[in-house]
Design an enzyme around this catalytic site. Structure first.
Site, mmCIF file in Angstrom:
data_model
loop_
_atom_site.group_PDB
_atom_site.id
_atom_site.type_symbol
_atom_site.label_atom_id
_atom_site.label_comp_id
_atom_site.label_asym_id
_atom_site.label_seq_id
_atom_site.Cartn_x
_atom_site.Cartn_y
_atom_site.Cartn_z
ATOM 1 N N SER A 140 -4.298 7.412 -11.988
ATOM 2 C CA SER A 140 -2.960 8.032 -12.080
ATOM 3 C C SER A 140 -2.826 6.656 -13.507
ATOM 4 O O SER A 140 -3.457 5.503 -13.630
ATOM 5 C CB SER A 140 -2.306 7.741 -11.498
ATOM 6 N N TYR A 153 0.695 3.978 -3.097
ATOM 7 C CA TYR A 153 0.276 4.681 -4.504
ATOM 8 C C TYR A 153 -0.514 4.095 -5.390
ATOM 9 O O TYR A 153 -1.692 3.942 -5.782
ATOM 10 C CB TYR A 153 0.793 5.843 -5.028
#
Length: 253
Positions: A140, A153
Site C-alpha cells: 500500500s 496496517y
C-alpha cells in the site's frame, strides 16, 4: 490478448474488489485462476460473477493458517498444475488508535494476515512454481509512510516490502520475479470502512480528506490497480524484480 496464456495463478483475497478485478483480467488474458478467500459464500459469488467455466476454481482458507495455505496450494496444483503467478492480496485493516490504547490482539491479527499470510503463501507455493514465474504482494502507499494511530496496517505494509526484497534476491536464479504493488486509496468497500473510522478520529469526511492529499484528486478504481498487477504478473515486466510499484495517484511523491 494472451499475456497469461495457460498460466496457473493463485489470487488470495480473491473475492474482494481488487482480487476479483485481477481475476477478470487474468482470465481474459488466458490464465487459469484459483481464487482464495476466507468466506466460501463470497467466493461462490465471485466465481458466479466471473462466469464460472473450467479456468476458475475457488478454495476457502485462512491465509494465516499454515494448514490452510498448504491446502490451497495443493488444490491449485491438483486442479491446474504447477503455479506461474502468486498474487498475495489478502488483507485487513484493524483500527486507528493512540499507541497506549491500540489493541494488541488487533495488531497481531492484521500482521498475521498481511505478513504471515504472504510469507506462508511464498513458503508453500515456491516449491511448486515454474521457473520464470511471478509473485506480486499487495502492499500500500501506507507501506511508504507513517501516520498516527495506524499501527498495525502501516507496520504490516512496511514488513511486506522487506519480505518481497528477500524473496526477490533468493528466487532470481530461477527467474521468479517478486514485487510489491502499492495502491493509494481505492474506491471500494474496504477503503470506505477505513475512511469511516478515520472520520471519527479527525472529525471530518474521510473520503474528502484523502482526495485532498492525492495529487490526481480522486481514488483509484479496482480495475486501474488490477492493470498494474497484470503488468507485474506477466512477462511484460520480465526485467522487473525487487521493485515497489506505486499506483497511488501521486500520493507518495
Amino acid at each position: 490478448m494472451n499475456a497469461l496464456g495457460n498460466k496457473t495463478c493463485i489470487i488470495t483475497g480473491g473475492a474482494g474488489s481488487l482480487g476479483l478485478a485481477a481475476a477478470k483480467l487474468f482470465l481474459a488474458e488466458g490464465a487459469r485462476v484459483m481464487l482464495v478467500d476466507l468466506n466460501p459464500d463470497t467466493l461462490a459469488d465471485a466465481k458466479a460473477e466471473l462466469g464460472g467455466g473450467g479456468n476458475v476454481d475457488t478454495c476457502s482458507a485462512d491465509v494465516s493458517s499454515e494448514t490452510d495455505v498448504q491446502r490451497y496450494v495443493e488444490a491449485t496444483c491438483t486442479r491446474f498444475g504447477n503455479i506461474d503467478v502468486l498474487f498475495s492480496n489478502a488483507g485487513n485493516f484493524g483500527t486507528v488508535a493512540p499507541i497506549e490504547d491500540y489493541p494488541t490482539g488487533i495488531f497481531d491479527a492484521v500482521y498475521a494476515v498481511h505478513v504471515r499470510g504472504a510469507f506462508l503463501a511464498a513458503k508453500h507455493a515456491v516449491p511448486h512454481m515454474n521457473d520464470g514465474g511471478s509473485i506480486v504482494i499487495t502492499s500500500s502507499v501506507a507501506g511508504t509512510r507513517g501516520d498516527p494511530g495506524v499501527y498495525a496496517y502501516i507496520t504490516a505494509k512496511h514488513a511486506q516490502t522487506g519480505l518481497m526484497r528477500c524473496l526477490a534476491k533468493e528466487l532470481a536464479p530461477r527467474r521468479i520475479r517478486v514485487n510489491t504493488i502499492h495502491p493509494g486509496p481505492i474506491d471500494n468497500a474496504f477503503q470506505l470502512s477505513v475512511e469511516e473510522g478515520l472520520a471519527k478520529e479527525i472529525g471530518r469526511d474521510g473520503t474528502e480528506f484523502f482526495n485532498e492529499i492525492i495529487p490526481l484528486g480522486r481514488h483509484g478504481s479496482p480495475d486501474e490497480i488490477a492493470r498494474s498487477v497484470l503488468y507485474l504478473a506477466s512477462d511484460q515486466s520480465s526485467f522487473t524484480t525487487g521493485a515497489m510499484l506505486m499506483v497511488d495517484g501521486g500520493m507518495s511523491a
